[in-house]
Write a protein that holds these residues in place. Structure first.
Motif, PDB file in Angstrom:
ATOM      1  N   GLU A 442       0.812  -1.215   0.000  1.00  0.00           N
ATOM      2  CA  GLU A 442       0.000   0.000   0.000  1.00  0.00           C
ATOM      3  C   GLU A 442       0.848   1.270   0.000  1.00  0.00           C
ATOM      4  O   GLU A 442       0.365   2.356  -0.308  1.00  0.00           O
ATOM      5  N   ASP A 467       3.439  11.043  -5.594  1.00  0.00           N
ATOM      6  CA  ASP A 467       2.051  11.250  -6.012  1.00  0.00           C
ATOM      7  C   ASP A 467       1.749  10.800  -7.431  1.00  0.00           C
ATOM      8  O   ASP A 467       0.648  11.053  -7.929  1.00  0.00           O
ATOM      9  N   TYR A 469       0.942   8.083  -8.772  1.00  0.00           N
ATOM     10  CA  TYR A 469      -0.185   7.169  -8.960  1.00  0.00           C
ATOM     11  C   TYR A 469      -1.528   7.908  -8.890  1.00  0.00           C
ATOM     12  O   TYR A 469      -2.540   7.381  -9.350  1.00  0.00           O
ATOM     13  N   LYS A 470      -1.548   9.081  -8.321  1.00  0.00           N
ATOM     14  CA  LYS A 470      -2.798   9.819  -8.125  1.00  0.00           C
ATOM     15  C   LYS A 470      -3.282  10.411  -9.443  1.00  0.00           C
ATOM     16  O   LYS A 470      -2.481  10.717 -10.319  1.00  0.00           O
ATOM     17  N   PRO A 471      -4.621  10.627  -9.557  1.00  0.00           N
ATOM     18  CA  PRO A 471      -5.659  10.200  -8.622  1.00  0.00           C
ATOM     19  C   PRO A 471      -6.017   8.733  -8.838  1.00  0.00           C
ATOM     20  O   PRO A 471      -6.129   8.276  -9.959  1.00  0.00           O
ATOM     21  N   VAL A 472      -6.202   8.010  -7.724  1.00  0.00           N
ATOM     22  CA  VAL A 472      -6.489   6.583  -7.805  1.00  0.00           C
ATOM     23  C   VAL A 472      -7.989   6.335  -7.848  1.00  0.00           C
ATOM     24  O   VAL A 472      -8.496   5.625  -8.703  1.00  0.00           O
ATOM     25  N   GLY A 473      -8.719   6.934  -6.914  1.00  0.00           N
ATOM     26  CA  GLY A 473     -10.165   6.736  -6.853  1.00  0.00           C
ATOM     27  C   GLY A 473     -10.902   8.036  -7.078  1.00  0.00           C
ATOM     28  O   GLY A 473     -10.306   9.105  -7.260  1.00  0.00           O
ATOM     29  N   GLN A 474     -12.240   7.948  -7.037  1.00  0.00           N
ATOM     30  CA  GLN A 474     -13.081   9.104  -7.327  1.00  0.00           C
ATOM     31  C   GLN A 474     -12.815  10.266  -6.385  1.00  0.00           C
ATOM     32  O   GLN A 474     -12.782  11.403  -6.790  1.00  0.00           O
ATOM     33  N   ASP A 476     -10.022  10.781  -4.637  1.00  0.00           N
ATOM     34  CA  ASP A 476      -8.597  10.980  -4.396  1.00  0.00           C
ATOM     35  C   ASP A 476      -8.155  12.362  -4.863  1.00  0.00           C
ATOM     36  O   ASP A 476      -8.700  12.926  -5.813  1.00  0.00           O
ATOM     37  N   GLU A 477      -7.135  12.886  -4.190  1.00  0.00           N
ATOM     38  CA  GLU A 477      -6.581  14.190  -4.549  1.00  0.00           C
ATOM     39  C   GLU A 477      -5.970  14.142  -5.945  1.00  0.00           C
ATOM     40  O   GLU A 477      -5.325  13.173  -6.334  1.00  0.00           O
ATOM     41  N   ALA A 521      -8.659   8.937 -14.561  1.00  0.00           N
ATOM     42  CA  ALA A 521      -7.602   9.707 -13.893  1.00  0.00           C
ATOM     43  C   ALA A 521      -6.994  10.726 -14.849  1.00  0.00           C
ATOM     44  O   ALA A 521      -6.719  11.875 -14.468  1.00  0.00           O
TER      45      ALA A 521
END
Length: 723
Positions: A442, A467, A469-474, A476-477, A521
């Motif tokens: 993680e 950062d 990998y971002k945004p990962v989910g809805q 996420d920053e 993303a």
């Protein structure tokens, strides 16, 4: 009417399975009673680590008698057919009725079913519920387990309480018979507990140190943990998932605060929190400054005679061992630079057709540098001219030659930004081969950022590694730092183009490589940062030959995802289509499509927009019917009517304004220019006969409608808008 209580007691039910088990128990209970025609009032389902409990209120004691009819064979049918019908329905021949069906005498069986005791129904329903219960994982046990026909349950089933009112519903499952006896807390209570009825179930168990209501246990943990943190001058780091999990691990929850050695705070705080959370199910705390404190909160399942001191000390020792491992990983990983770690990526296969992770990193590094050098990661406010316009072509011609690379940590030039983006991309996956990420997957990305900062790399590089990998989910920053945006975009674009290039496309609900998530993303990065990512440009860079590359497929896929996202945001689908397909493709300019659609929807919801759309539809239908393309400009031998003149003047004014506004991407102004055509086109249709008998008049008027249609198309494809 009576209340029904069912308790299924077993060995420890995993916390993660209890929510699903509660839903499954209620579903199966309702299935059984609905099939028997029994109406059900309120149903409450509880769970603890050792039991599932269901209480159904106001069940009848007896089902109502019912009468059913079954149509049989004709009266003249062979005896064999009639006898078979009788056997099937449990009646004799003299009980059959003969009725006329379309002039043909036909046998009918009238079956009267008497009412049945609900207790008897429940006695049959309980074994069916237990046998049909679906668990994510289950087991067999005891001597009977050698047979595949034996009962499967999450853990060995040890007791059944089944009471309708104060009467035991007698049944037997896998050698376990129902009764009125249960057990209390494993350590705080010994001996049997006899339940009188549903109302005293929770009361008697509470007296035996068992809180059967899982939500009550959650509240106790939530408030208790916050309280012990406050009493120590600290603030609890809220974690709702951990609240639910601890409630599923305890029947009598007692939050207790402990301390660990200050030396462990040298390890990144996320590592400490993850170690405490994942391995031990502990909460962590922050001090007054918002920094992670050397404190943890465990949830005991017993009341200690010493106030919990021994429990806390035991938990502290276990946590210390875990934190020692984390500190060891932290120290060992820092003995090598990220560049040295990155060499290990050559041993990890990304995909058999796309090479290793090292190969992917190489592609991402080149793409990230190119995105910066092309100015793609700059906001549109900095780079306002539309790509492909004359202003953009001039910008490309006058771009200065690349300057010498520098190693300063502060990015002040495009070349410095490009250097940092390339460096961050080459190191962004290096932490995948570290000890820490091996233990805690993680933390990928996050640990890379810490290691980068520890070895003195620029903050912009460390942040981009952390950062990317971002945004990962809805929720996420979304990154906004230029270097991070470049690396994040490059990583996701490479994934998208790579898998499309080898034909690994999402199909239906299957998306094994999360390409939909990557596309969402990308779109969020574009929208948040107001940047332009033209798919055709990326395709040419990624594959050098767009005709054989995946560019068009990727563009279509991105537009489909954009349409779904905009629809979820309340933008009409036809408006999205009108903003996307404009005769020629938009080259994947997501930012442009989104802004155009927002302005278009706002416009068509106004009176001007509604009426202009109606005028457009009328004009387009006439032109299509007449198969009219365009009229030659020539002097007219007749005097145009006032409505013709007014429309011509309005078009002469609106056409350049709308075109200029679209070129400047001021779509609100473009819609305003169209709005000026509303009155002239309405008047034109009211006062002018388009299909005049005179050919010159007819051609001129159709030409005006064609100009009107083309002016509207300059802004959006109104043919795709419903209405």
């Amino acid at each position: 009417m009576a209340d029904f209580l069912l308790e299924l007691r077993s060995e420890e039910i995993p916390a993660r399975m209890q929510k699903g088990a509660r839903a499954e128990l209620e579903k199966l209970f309702r299935r059984e009673l609905d099939a028997a025609g029994v109406s059900i009032g309120d149903v409450t389902v509880w769970s603890t680590p050792r039991r599932l409990a269901l209480i159904a209120r106001d069940l009848p004691e007896q089902t109502e008698a019912v009468s059913e009819e079954a149509k049989g064979p004709p009266e003249a049918a062979p005896d064999q057919a009639v006898d078979g019908f009788c056997r099937k329905n449990g009646v004799t021949r003299d009980q059959l009725e003969v009725r006329d069906v379309k002039g043909r005498p036909t046998y009918f069986a009238v079956i009267n079913k008497p009412g049945q005791a609900v207790a008897d129904l429940l006695a049959g329903a309980i074994p069916a519920i237990i046998r049909d219960f679906s668990w994510p994982k289950s087991m067999r046990w005891g001597d009977a387990s050698i047979s595949t026909e034996s009962l499967r349950w999450v853990r060995p089933l040890s007791g059944i309480v089944a009471l309708l009112g104060d009467t035991i519903v007698e049944c037997e499952v896998h050698g376990v018979t129902s009764g009125a006896v249960t057990l209390g807390h494993r350590f705080h209570h010994s001996g049997d507990i006899t339940i009188g009825d549903a109302d005293d179930y929770a009361v008697k168990l509470r007296a035996a140190h068992v809180i059967v209501d899982h939500e009550e246990r959650q509240n106790l943990i939530r408030t208790g943990a916050a309280q012990v943190a406050t009493e120590a001058g600290l603030k609890l780091v809220e974690d709702e998932g951990l609240v639910v999990e601890n409630a599923g691990l305890t029947e009598w929850p007692i939050p207790l605060l402990g301390r660990f050695e200050d030396d462990f705070l040298e390890v990144p705080p996320e590592t400490i929190q993850l170690t405490a959370r994942v391995n031990q199910k502990y909460f962590v705390c922050e001090d007054a400054a918002g920094e992670l404190a050397n404190a943890f909160i465990c949830t005991a399942n017993i009341e200690g005679s010493d106030g919990g001191a021994a429990i806390v000390d035991g938990n502290r020792k276990v946590l210390a061992a875990r934190l020692s491992d984390a500190r060891f990983f932290w120290d060992v990983d820092r003995k090598k630079t990220l560049e040295e770690h990155a060499k290990g990526l050559e041993r990890i296969t990304f995909h058999e057709k796309l090479g290793t992770v090292a190969d992917k990193v190489e592609r991402v590094a080149k793409l990230a540098r190119w995105l910066v050098e092309e100015g793609i990661t700059q906001p549109t406010s900095v780079r306002p001219e539309p790509v492909g316009s004359e202003a953009d072509a001039e910008r490309q011609r006058q771009r200065p030659a690349p300057a010498n690379r520098t190693s300063t940590s502060s990015a002040r030039t495009v070349e410095e930004l490009a250097d940092q983006a390339e460096l961050a991309a080459r190191l962004c996956k290096a932490d995948l081969v570290t000890e820490m990420v091996g233990e805690f997957p993680e933390l990928q990305g996050l640990m890379g950022g810490y290691y980068a900062r520890a070895e003195g790399l620029p903050d912009a590089v460390a942040d981009a590694i952390r950062d990317h990998y971002k945004p990962v989910g809805q929720g996420d920053e979304v990154p906004t730092a230029p270097v991070t945006v470049a690396v994040s975009l490059a990583d996701k674009l490479d994934t998208l183009f790579g898998f499309f290039d080898i034909g690994e496309l999402p199909t239906g609900s299957k998306d094994p490589f999360a390409l939909r998530r990557a596309t969402i993303a990308i779109i969020r990065l574009i929208e948040t940062n107001e940047i332009r990512v033209l798919v055709s440009e990326v395709a040419r860079f990624w594959n050098t030959d767009e005709t054989v590359g995946p560019g068009l497929q990727v563009e279509d896929f991105m537009h489909d995802r954009l349409g779904v996202m905009m629809k979820e945001a309340g933008v009409r689908y036809d408006v999205v289509q009108a903003s996307t397909e404009l005769g020629t493709r938009l080259d994947g300019d997501i930012w442009r499509v989104r802004r155009r659609a927002a302005a278009l929807q706002a416009f068509i919801e106004t009176d001007n927009g509604t009426n202009l759309l109606a005028g457009y539809k009328r004009a387009a239908n006439i032109l299509k019917k007449e198969e009219f393309t365009a009229a030659e400009e020539k002097s007219l031998s007749y005097t145009p009517e006032p409505a013709e003149k007014a429309l011509g003047v309005a078009l002469a004014d609106a056409e350049p304004k709308a075109a200029a506004a679209v070129e400047a991407e001021d779509f609100a102004a473009a819609m305003a220019a169209l709005a000026s055509l509303r009155t002239p086109i309405d008047t034109f249709f009211e006062e002018v006969i388009v299909n005049a008998d005179e050919p010159e008049k007819r051609t001129h008027r159709l030409g005006l409608l064609a100009r009107f249609r083309d002016a509207v198309h300059t802004v959006a494809d109104f043919s795709r808008i419903e209405g």
